[in-house]
Scaffold this motif. Structure first.
Motif, PDB file in Angstrom:
ATOM      1  N   ARG A   1      -6.735  -1.908  -3.122  1.00 46.02           N
ATOM      2  CA  ARG A   1      -7.455  -2.497  -2.012  1.00 46.02           C
ATOM      3  C   ARG A   1      -7.006  -3.924  -1.786  1.00 46.02           C
ATOM      4  O   ARG A   1      -6.499  -4.594  -2.690  1.00 46.02           O
TER       5      ARG A   1
ATOM      6  N   MET B   1      -4.388  11.083   0.328  1.00 46.07           N
ATOM      7  CA  MET B   1      -4.561   9.637   0.303  1.00 46.07           C
ATOM      8  C   MET B   1      -4.663   9.088   1.718  1.00 46.07           C
ATOM      9  O   MET B   1      -3.884   9.466   2.589  1.00 46.07           O
ATOM     10  N   ASN B   2      -5.630   8.198   1.886  1.00 46.79           N
ATOM     11  CA  ASN B   2      -5.869   7.550   3.170  1.00 46.79           C
ATOM     12  C   ASN B   2      -5.934   6.046   2.960  1.00 46.79           C
ATOM     13  O   ASN B   2      -6.838   5.542   2.282  1.00 46.79           O
ATOM     14  N   ALA B   3      -4.969   5.322   3.523  1.00 47.76           N
ATOM     15  CA  ALA B   3      -4.986   3.858   3.510  1.00 47.76           C
ATOM     16  C   ALA B   3      -5.435   3.388   4.877  1.00 47.76           C
ATOM     17  O   ALA B   3      -4.788   3.695   5.884  1.00 47.76           O
TER      18      ALA B   3
ATOM     19  N   ALA C   1      -2.002   6.694   6.870  1.00 47.14           N
ATOM     20  CA  ALA C   1      -2.237   5.245   6.776  1.00 47.14           C
ATOM     21  C   ALA C   1      -2.544   4.666   8.156  1.00 47.14           C
ATOM     22  O   ALA C   1      -1.823   4.927   9.124  1.00 47.14           O
TER      23      ALA C   1
ATOM     24  N   ARG D   1       0.835  -1.210   0.000  1.00 43.72           N
ATOM     25  CA  ARG D   1       0.000   0.000   0.000  1.00 43.72           C
ATOM     26  C   ARG D   1       0.866   1.255   0.000  1.00 43.72           C
ATOM     27  O   ARG D   1       0.513   2.252  -0.637  1.00 43.72           O
TER      28      ARG D   1
ATOM     29  N   ASP E   1      -8.856  -3.815   3.499  1.00 47.54           N
ATOM     30  CA  ASP E   1      -8.399  -2.429   3.547  1.00 47.54           C
ATOM     31  C   ASP E   1      -8.438  -1.808   2.150  1.00 47.54           C
ATOM     32  O   ASP E   1      -8.544  -2.509   1.143  1.00 47.54           O
TER      33      ASP E   1
ATOM     34  N   MET F   1       0.812   4.131  -2.875  1.00 45.79           N
ATOM     35  CA  MET F   1       0.669   5.515  -2.425  1.00 45.79           C
ATOM     36  C   MET F   1       1.733   6.404  -3.054  1.00 45.79           C
ATOM     37  O   MET F   1       1.440   7.481  -3.608  1.00 45.79           O
TER      38      MET F   1
ATOM     39  N   GLU G   1     -15.111   2.222   1.449  1.00 45.96           N
ATOM     40  CA  GLU G   1     -14.402   3.116   0.536  1.00 45.96           C
ATOM     41  C   GLU G   1     -15.360   4.056  -0.193  1.00 45.96           C
ATOM     42  O   GLU G   1     -14.984   5.197  -0.518  1.00 45.96           O
TER      43      GLU G   1
ATOM     44  N   LEU H   1      -6.998   1.964  -0.173  1.00 51.60           N
ATOM     45  CA  LEU H   1      -6.304   3.241  -0.273  1.00 51.60           C
ATOM     46  C   LEU H   1      -7.159   4.133  -1.150  1.00 51.60           C
ATOM     47  O   LEU H   1      -7.317   3.885  -2.347  1.00 51.60           O
TER      48      LEU H   1
END
Length: 257
Positions: free
Chosen positions: A246, A154-156, A125, A34, A250, A38, A226, A252
């Protein structure tokens, strides 16, 4: 390594950073993947010399990978956790590309702690699930003005799909079975054991005590899917938003200004 469960690192910040990474990778074996995606998207959308806000930075895992891949990048790491920030500041001491600030994302004025008004990329993250979704929606609105036009957020994080409960349950059981086997083989400390190590170490004992006074054992956030993240980012002012990676549990999510 088996000895990490009982180890004490003192002010060996690289050892603490490595220990944190091992603990996190035990929970998320695809963690490096991830991070790679990113940084791929950072390069694709804003280039190889970005000004980055590492949001809820912890020990600076994103910043560490950012600077190794993009030596001309700069990073502001923001967190409230005094123990993890102690490790981060020690690990990056002397690197003028990196600045760390202490701020509470639930404080409406948290952005005043930042050294810059805008960033090319805001990255985070496995951290924002500590916030309830109502607070996270407010945060997304606060983040939008920090990202320059053409920049990215960006959010993982954990983003399970509520429409597939049997798939989610099977994946969860399988993942935890693999985790148990890995733990038996390598002796990787889990979350509580890692924090017990930090509390017992003379260098981190006081910051760890302060950390638990702030957070307790764990915050009471939630994990919207998401689609919620993408929709909320667009409502906050991002022109486009969708998942760019993904795993079974989880994702991103990227928002583009």
């Amino acid at each position: 390594m088996a000895d990490t469960v009982t180890g004490s690192f003192g002010a060996d910040w690289q050892a603490w950073q490595d220990s944190w990474d091992r603990q996190q990778e035990w929970y998320m074996p695809d963690r490096e993947e991830r991070f790679r995606v990113m940084l791929d998207m950072v390069e694709a959308l804003v280039g190889p010399a970005p000004r980055v806000l590492d949001l809820a930075c912890g020990t600076g895992s994103i910043t560490d990978r950012l600077l190794k891949r993009f030596p001309l990048a700069s990073s502001t790491g923001l967190d409230l956790d005094p123990a993890l920030l102690t490790i981060a500041r020690g690990h990056f001491a002397g690197d003028d590309r990196v600045t760390f600030v202490t701020a509470d994302l639930k404080d409406p004025g948290w952005r005043s702690a930042l050294p810059h008004e805008t960033y090319d990329a805001v990255l985070t993250a496995t951290a924002l699930h500590w916030l309830p979704s109502a607070d996270l929606a407010v945060l997304y609105g606060q983040l939008a003005p920090l990202v320059r036009p053409g920049g990215v957020f960006m959010n993982a994080d954990h983003m399970p799909d509520p429409a597939t409960p049997r798939i989610d349950a099977a994946e969860h059981a399988h993942r935890h079975g693999v985790m148990d086997a890995t733990r038996a083989r390598l002796g990787v400390p889990d979350w509580r054991e890692w924090w017990a190590l930090a509390a017992a170490d003379p260098v981190l004992a006081e910051p760890t005590k302060a950390r638990f006074a702030i957070y307790g054992e764990h915050a009471d956030g939630d994990t919207p899917d998401e689609a919620w993240h993408a929709r909320t980012l667009r409502e906050a002012g991002f022109a486009e938003a969708r998942a760019v990676w993904r795993s079974p549990s989880d994702a991103l999510v990227l928002g583009l200004k």
